[in-house]
Design a protein around this motif. Structure first.
Motif, PDB file in Angstrom:
ATOM      1  N   GLY A   1       0.805  -1.211   0.000  1.00  0.00           N
ATOM      2  CA  GLY A   1       0.000   0.000   0.000  1.00  0.00           C
ATOM      3  C   GLY A   1       0.840   1.264   0.000  1.00  0.00           C
ATOM      4  O   GLY A   1       0.610   2.177  -0.804  1.00  0.00           O
ATOM      5  N   LEU A   2       1.828   1.332   0.891  1.00  0.00           N
ATOM      6  CA  LEU A   2       2.665   2.527   0.948  1.00  0.00           C
ATOM      7  C   LEU A   2       3.541   2.636  -0.293  1.00  0.00           C
ATOM      8  O   LEU A   2       3.711   3.725  -0.845  1.00  0.00           O
ATOM      9  CB  LEU A   2       3.532   2.503   2.209  1.00  0.00           C
ATOM     10  N   ARG A   3       4.081   1.521  -0.757  1.00  0.00           N
ATOM     11  CA  ARG A   3       4.913   1.544  -1.962  1.00  0.00           C
ATOM     12  C   ARG A   3       4.118   2.035  -3.166  1.00  0.00           C
ATOM     13  O   ARG A   3       4.592   2.875  -3.941  1.00  0.00           O
ATOM     14  CB  ARG A   3       5.479   0.147  -2.248  1.00  0.00           C
ATOM     15  N   GLY A   4       2.906   1.562  -3.325  1.00  0.00           N
ATOM     16  CA  GLY A   4       2.079   1.995  -4.443  1.00  0.00           C
ATOM     17  C   GLY A   4       1.795   3.484  -4.401  1.00  0.00           C
ATOM     18  O   GLY A   4       1.811   4.160  -5.433  1.00  0.00           O
ATOM     19  N   ALA A   5       1.545   4.019  -3.199  1.00  0.00           N
ATOM     20  CA  ALA A   5       1.265   5.446  -3.061  1.00  0.00           C
ATOM     21  C   ALA A   5       2.485   6.287  -3.420  1.00  0.00           C
ATOM     22  O   ALA A   5       2.374   7.300  -4.110  1.00  0.00           O
ATOM     23  CB  ALA A   5       0.815   5.750  -1.633  1.00  0.00           C
TER      24      ALA A   5
ATOM     25  N   ILE B   1       9.235  -0.698 -15.228  1.00  0.00           N
ATOM     26  CA  ILE B   1       8.791  -0.351 -13.881  1.00  0.00           C
ATOM     27  C   ILE B   1       7.846  -1.453 -13.411  1.00  0.00           C
ATOM     28  O   ILE B   1       6.787  -1.668 -14.009  1.00  0.00           O
ATOM     29  CB  ILE B   1       8.051   0.996 -13.860  1.00  0.00           C
ATOM     30  N   PRO B   2       8.239  -2.187 -12.358  1.00  0.00           N
ATOM     31  CA  PRO B   2       7.374  -3.258 -11.860  1.00  0.00           C
ATOM     32  C   PRO B   2       6.007  -2.719 -11.502  1.00  0.00           C
ATOM     33  O   PRO B   2       5.878  -1.625 -10.960  1.00  0.00           O
ATOM     34  CB  PRO B   2       8.124  -3.757 -10.612  1.00  0.00           C
ATOM     35  N   GLN B   3       4.997  -3.470 -11.825  1.00  0.00           N
ATOM     36  CA  GLN B   3       3.641  -3.060 -11.497  1.00  0.00           C
ATOM     37  C   GLN B   3       3.303  -3.485 -10.079  1.00  0.00           C
ATOM     38  O   GLN B   3       3.787  -4.501  -9.579  1.00  0.00           O
ATOM     39  CB  GLN B   3       2.637  -3.709 -12.471  1.00  0.00           C
ATOM     40  N   ASN B   4       2.489  -2.676  -9.417  1.00  0.00           N
ATOM     41  CA  ASN B   4       2.054  -3.043  -8.076  1.00  0.00           C
ATOM     42  C   ASN B   4       1.207  -4.312  -8.135  1.00  0.00           C
ATOM     43  O   ASN B   4       0.475  -4.562  -9.101  1.00  0.00           O
ATOM     44  CB  ASN B   4       1.220  -1.925  -7.454  1.00  0.00           C
TER      45      ASN B   4
ATOM     46  N   ALA C   1      -2.439   9.602  -2.572  1.00  0.00           N
ATOM     47  CA  ALA C   1      -2.324   8.441  -3.456  1.00  0.00           C
ATOM     48  C   ALA C   1      -2.489   7.110  -2.732  1.00  0.00           C
ATOM     49  O   ALA C   1      -2.435   6.055  -3.371  1.00  0.00           O
ATOM     50  CB  ALA C   1      -0.968   8.472  -4.165  1.00  0.00           C
ATOM     51  N   LEU C   2      -2.691   7.131  -1.428  1.00  0.00           N
ATOM     52  CA  LEU C   2      -2.902   5.875  -0.710  1.00  0.00           C
ATOM     53  C   LEU C   2      -4.071   5.113  -1.348  1.00  0.00           C
ATOM     54  O   LEU C   2      -5.105   5.706  -1.655  1.00  0.00           O
ATOM     55  CB  LEU C   2      -3.204   6.139   0.766  1.00  0.00           C
ATOM     56  N   PRO C   3      -3.929   3.804  -1.540  1.00  0.00           N
ATOM     57  CA  PRO C   3      -4.964   3.054  -2.265  1.00  0.00           C
ATOM     58  C   PRO C   3      -6.202   2.752  -1.447  1.00  0.00           C
ATOM     59  O   PRO C   3      -7.207   2.283  -1.983  1.00  0.00           O
ATOM     60  CB  PRO C   3      -4.239   1.755  -2.644  1.00  0.00           C
ATOM     61  N   THR C   4      -6.163   3.007  -0.152  1.00  0.00           N
ATOM     62  CA  THR C   4      -7.297   2.724   0.706  1.00  0.00           C
ATOM     63  C   THR C   4      -7.141   3.503   2.003  1.00  0.00           C
ATOM     64  O   THR C   4      -6.113   4.144   2.226  1.00  0.00           O
ATOM     65  CB  THR C   4      -7.378   1.203   1.024  1.00  0.00           C
ATOM     66  N   ASP C   5      -8.155   3.493   2.848  1.00  0.00           N
ATOM     67  CA  ASP C   5      -8.048   4.145   4.152  1.00  0.00           C
ATOM     68  C   ASP C   5      -6.930   3.500   4.973  1.00  0.00           C
ATOM     69  O   ASP C   5      -6.795   2.274   4.999  1.00  0.00           O
ATOM     70  CB  ASP C   5      -9.354   4.003   4.932  1.00  0.00           C
ATOM     71  N   PHE C   6      -6.139   4.325   5.647  1.00  0.00           N
ATOM     72  CA  PHE C   6      -5.089   3.836   6.535  1.00  0.00           C
ATOM     73  C   PHE C   6      -5.435   4.201   7.971  1.00  0.00           C
ATOM     74  O   PHE C   6      -6.094   5.201   8.225  1.00  0.00           O
ATOM     75  CB  PHE C   6      -3.742   4.474   6.178  1.00  0.00           C
ATOM     76  N   ARG C   7      -4.997   3.358   8.899  1.00  0.00           N
ATOM     77  CA  ARG C   7      -5.206   3.643  10.315  1.00  0.00           C
ATOM     78  C   ARG C   7      -3.869   3.809  11.028  1.00  0.00           C
ATOM     79  O   ARG C   7      -2.851   3.246  10.624  1.00  0.00           O
ATOM     80  CB  ARG C   7      -5.989   2.523  10.982  1.00  0.00           C
TER      81      ARG C   7
END
Length: 230
Positions: A130-134, A220-223, A152-158
């Motif tokens: 998640g963090l890498r993708g953002a 570039i590697p894809q997530n 850019a985070l892909p979802t809600d983070f806590r």
């Protein structure tokens, strides 16, 4: 220690000097799945702070959310310093950033940087992805910022404090450059330092830097396709 001294000096100057502040708006393409980039699980109850609340704070300085206000007060910095730090941009090469984040050192870095902050539902299971993708998403235009990574985070983070399993503290990558527990463990202090650490550790291709020939298209590697697993 990840952050090199010249970068630290520039970051400190940007945070603490009385220079004029120029707002960098959050990306217009902010992910729709990330409406709540911080769900504070560190008090008596969960409190969620929306991306719009962060955007308002960065653009105007107004704190319109109590969770954000609490986060700022626990950050070890003033509201003005946090605002400046969240908006500050750093030039990067997306290939160099990607190369670092997929390397063994980069994966170790990402695990270390998601000590207590990770996707709300899956927690640490997909924290690295998640963090890498953002970060890579924000770096695609050649620059990164705390605000851009957050958007850019892909979802809600806590930010989790779960009775011993997670303690609600983050590992600040600028080791030795923070003062006191708040600056050295708080989420907003972590966000302020993160993009400078990425800039300092991007892995450029030494052959490409000295070659006069036109570079071949970089892979570039894809997530990983994990969006449905949050």
């Amino acid at each position: 220690m990840f952050l090199r001294l010249p970068v630290l000096k520039r970051l400190a100057a940007g945070l603490l000097a009385g220079a004029a502040f120029s707002v960098t708006a959050l990306p217009a393409s902010a992910a729709v799945d990330n409406d709540l980039p911080v769900r504070w699980n560190t008090g008596g109850a969960v409190w969620s702070t929306s991306l719009d609340s962060f955007k308002t704070f960065i653009e105007t300085g107004d704190v319109v959310d109590r969770g954000l206000g609490g986060g700022i007060s626990r950050s070890g910095w003033t509201a003005s310093e946090i605002r400046t730090g969240l908006a500050k941009t750093y030039s990067v090469d997306v290939v160099g950033v990607t190369r670092f984040l997929y390397s063994d050192a980069g994966v170790k870095f990402l695990k270390n940087q998601t000590r207590s902050y990770f996707p709300y539902w899956s927690m640490s299971t997909y924290a690295v992805q998640g963090l890498r993708g953002a970060i890579i998403s924000d770096a695609a235009d050649g620059s990164i910022s705390s605000a851009g990574i957050m958007a850019a985070l892909p979802t809600d983070f806590r930010l989790a404090d779960t009775c011993g399993t997670y303690d609600g503290k983050q590992n600040i990558c600028a080791e030795g450059k923070c003062q006191g527990e708040a600056q050295c463990t708080s989420l907003l202090s972590w966000y302020v330092f993160l993009p400078a650490c990425i800039q300092a550790n991007q892995m450029m291709d030494p052959v490409a830097e000295v070659s006069t020939a036109a570079p071949a298209p970089a892979f570039i590697p894809q997530n990983e396709p994990i969006r449905g697993l949050w």
